[in-house]
Enzyme design. Sequence first.
Site, PDB file in Angstrom:
ATOM      1  N   ASP A  11      50.816  39.337  43.302  1.00 42.70           N
ATOM      2  CA  ASP A  11      49.624  38.529  43.085  1.00 42.70           C
ATOM      3  C   ASP A  11      49.605  38.187  41.586  1.00 42.70           C
ATOM      4  OD1 ASP A  11      47.018  37.404  43.483  1.00 42.70           O
ATOM      5  OD2 ASP A  11      46.158  39.249  42.672  1.00 42.70           O
ATOM      6  N   LEU A  12      48.849  37.177  41.208  1.00 51.68           N
ATOM      7  CA  LEU A  12      48.810  36.794  39.781  1.00 51.68           C
ATOM      8  C   LEU A  12      47.555  37.321  39.079  1.00 51.68           C
ATOM      9  CD1 LEU A  12      49.837  35.097  37.335  1.00 51.68           C
ATOM     10  CD2 LEU A  12      48.511  33.186  38.272  1.00 51.68           C
ATOM     11  N   ASP A  13      46.391  36.793  39.530  1.00 54.03           N
ATOM     12  CA  ASP A  13      45.139  37.108  38.825  1.00 54.03           C
ATOM     13  C   ASP A  13      44.774  38.581  39.008  1.00 54.03           C
ATOM     14  OD1 ASP A  13      44.679  34.362  38.102  1.00 54.03           O
ATOM     15  OD2 ASP A  13      44.032  33.978  40.151  1.00 54.03           O
ATOM     16  N   THR A  19      43.439  37.290  34.325  1.00 54.88           N
ATOM     17  CA  THR A  19      42.645  36.095  34.614  1.00 54.88           C
ATOM     18  C   THR A  19      41.580  36.346  35.679  1.00 54.88           C
ATOM     19  OG1 THR A  19      44.636  35.509  35.812  1.00 54.88           O
ATOM     20  CG2 THR A  19      44.128  34.185  33.875  1.00 54.88           C
ATOM     21  N   LYS A  47      37.492  38.370  44.831  1.00 54.88           N
ATOM     22  CA  LYS A  47      38.881  38.503  44.367  1.00 54.88           C
ATOM     23  C   LYS A  47      39.857  38.147  45.484  1.00 54.88           C
ATOM     24  CE  LYS A  47      38.300  41.995  40.769  1.00 54.88           C
ATOM     25  NZ  LYS A  47      38.532  43.412  40.419  1.00 54.88           N
ATOM     26  N   GLY A  48      40.814  37.307  45.163  1.00 58.12           N
ATOM     27  CA  GLY A  48      41.848  36.930  46.128  1.00 58.12           C
ATOM     28  C   GLY A  48      41.432  35.815  47.085  1.00 58.12           C
ATOM     29  N   SER A 118      49.864  33.806  44.955  1.00 55.96           N
ATOM     30  CA  SER A 118      48.484  33.723  44.467  1.00 55.96           C
ATOM     31  C   SER A 118      47.706  32.682  45.255  1.00 55.96           C
ATOM     32  CB  SER A 118      48.509  33.320  42.982  1.00 55.96           C
ATOM     33  OG  SER A 118      47.209  33.010  42.536  1.00 55.96           O
ATOM     34  N   ALA A 119      46.401  32.903  45.382  1.00 52.30           N
ATOM     35  CA  ALA A 119      45.526  31.916  46.037  1.00 52.30           C
ATOM     36  C   ALA A 119      45.132  30.808  45.060  1.00 52.30           C
ATOM     37  CB  ALA A 119      44.269  32.615  46.546  1.00 52.30           C
ATOM     38  N   SER A 120      45.536  30.956  43.804  1.00 53.96           N
ATOM     39  CA  SER A 120      45.022  30.048  42.771  1.00 53.96           C
ATOM     40  C   SER A 120      45.863  28.785  42.612  1.00 53.96           C
ATOM     41  CB  SER A 120      44.967  30.774  41.424  1.00 53.96           C
ATOM     42  OG  SER A 120      44.607  29.863  40.416  1.00 53.96           O
ATOM     43  N   ASN A 122      45.643  27.127  40.076  1.00 52.32           N
ATOM     44  CA  ASN A 122      45.965  27.136  38.645  1.00 52.32           C
ATOM     45  C   ASN A 122      47.136  28.064  38.327  1.00 52.32           C
ATOM     46  OD1 ASN A 122      43.729  25.479  37.395  1.00 52.32           O
ATOM     47  ND2 ASN A 122      42.502  26.951  38.545  1.00 52.32           N
ATOM     48  N   LYS A 149      44.140  34.472  51.926  1.00 48.80           N
ATOM     49  CA  LYS A 149      43.940  35.918  52.079  1.00 48.80           C
ATOM     50  C   LYS A 149      42.517  36.173  52.591  1.00 48.80           C
ATOM     51  CE  LYS A 149      46.850  36.349  47.982  1.00 48.80           C
ATOM     52  NZ  LYS A 149      46.941  36.691  46.558  1.00 48.80           N
ATOM     53  N   GLU A 173      48.881  43.838  44.704  1.00 48.11           N
ATOM     54  CA  GLU A 173      47.572  43.171  44.738  1.00 48.11           C
ATOM     55  C   GLU A 173      46.474  43.984  44.051  1.00 48.11           C
ATOM     56  OE1 GLU A 173      45.623  40.775  45.607  1.00 48.11           O
ATOM     57  OE2 GLU A 173      46.946  39.377  46.641  1.00 48.11           O
ATOM     58  N   ASP A 174      45.475  43.292  43.529  1.00 53.34           N
ATOM     59  CA  ASP A 174      44.296  43.980  42.974  1.00 53.34           C
ATOM     60  C   ASP A 174      43.052  43.741  43.848  1.00 53.34           C
ATOM     61  OD1 ASP A 174      44.081  41.226  42.282  1.00 53.34           O
ATOM     62  OD2 ASP A 174      42.576  41.761  40.782  1.00 53.34           O
TER      63      ASP A 174
HETATM   64  C1  BG6 Z   1      42.706  34.055  43.309  1.00 51.42           C
HETATM   65  C2  BG6 Z   1      41.572  34.712  42.577  1.00 51.42           C
HETATM   66  O1  BG6 Z   1      43.923  34.451  42.756  1.00 51.42           O
HETATM   67  O2  BG6 Z   1      42.615  32.641  43.237  1.00 51.42           O
HETATM   68  C3  BG6 Z   1      40.239  34.173  43.066  1.00 51.42           C
HETATM   69  O3  BG6 Z   1      41.634  36.109  42.795  1.00 51.42           O
HETATM   70  C4  BG6 Z   1      40.218  32.653  42.975  1.00 51.42           C
HETATM   71  O4  BG6 Z   1      39.212  34.731  42.260  1.00 51.42           O
HETATM   72  C5  BG6 Z   1      41.397  32.095  43.749  1.00 51.42           C
HETATM   73  O5  BG6 Z   1      39.001  32.149  43.524  1.00 51.42           O
HETATM   74  C6  BG6 Z   1      41.469  30.560  43.685  1.00 51.42           C
HETATM   75  O6  BG6 Z   1      41.753  30.182  42.368  1.00 51.42           O
HETATM   76  P1  BG6 Z   1      41.642  28.684  41.811  1.00 51.42           P
HETATM   77  O7  BG6 Z   1      42.250  28.786  40.430  1.00 51.42           O
HETATM   78  O8  BG6 Z   1      42.451  27.825  42.730  1.00 51.42           O
HETATM   79  O9  BG6 Z   1      40.196  28.337  41.807  1.00 51.42           O
HETATM   80 MG    MG Z   2      44.196  39.150  42.239  1.00 57.08          MG
END
Ligand code: BG6
Ligand code: MG
Length: 227
Positions: A11-13, A19, A47-48, A118-120, A122, A149, A173-174
Amino acid sequence: MSNLPKAVIFDLDGVITDTAEFHFLAWKQLGEELGIEVDRELNEQLKGVSRLQSLERIIASSPKQPVRTIDELERLAAKKNTHYTWLIQSVSPNDILPGIDTLIKELRAANIKLAVGSASKNAPFVLERLELTGAFDYIVDASNIRHGKPDPETFTDAADYLKVPYKACIGIEDSAAGIEAIKRAGMFAVGIGAAESLHQADYLVRVTDNLRMSTILEAYSQWSNGA
Ligand code: BG6
Ligand code: MG
């Protein structure tokens, strides 16, 4: 006999860099604008979880919120992302969490494939800022994942790309949602954080400094041998 895993999916964040704290601060700021308190307890459930789903959980935590259209929700989610992207502009390699650089290098030296799950949306930007993009064989594209997730898709997508059986993968994962996703994928779950929220993890450390490749591989080997 000691079994080695074939891939490790990070996982990233909150795992590679902190982050997760920036996501929290950005949601807190949006919450203030909406008159909703986003505290650390609520944050554990975010989270996640994807951006839009996190927003829905925040709104659902407050009884007095009006019903909003999908357009309004998307506008609010975009606002949170503006706060968040402002916070991550200054991320640098100094922000890689302790122990992670060593772990990545040692896993590579052991010929184990590496991915980021990661779900992000970004994540690619953050990995660039950390100068870690090239360290991974695959980076899951969150916008291609249909079920976030705790659904296992993020982790199975990485394993499928790397052509590695799920049982030969370790996920790190966190978040509670992330640990559940790893377990539902049939992988070995390493948790970083508190036992209260990460009780499903197969192996748990409080903080990333405590991650040691040899100990993780030993725990994985016992698990994969059915111990
Ligand atoms: C996850 C974070 O990695 O990404 C969540 O743990 C976050 O907190 C999710 O909501 C989505 O991220 P983003 O950057 O696409 O808004
Ligand atoms: Mg995380």
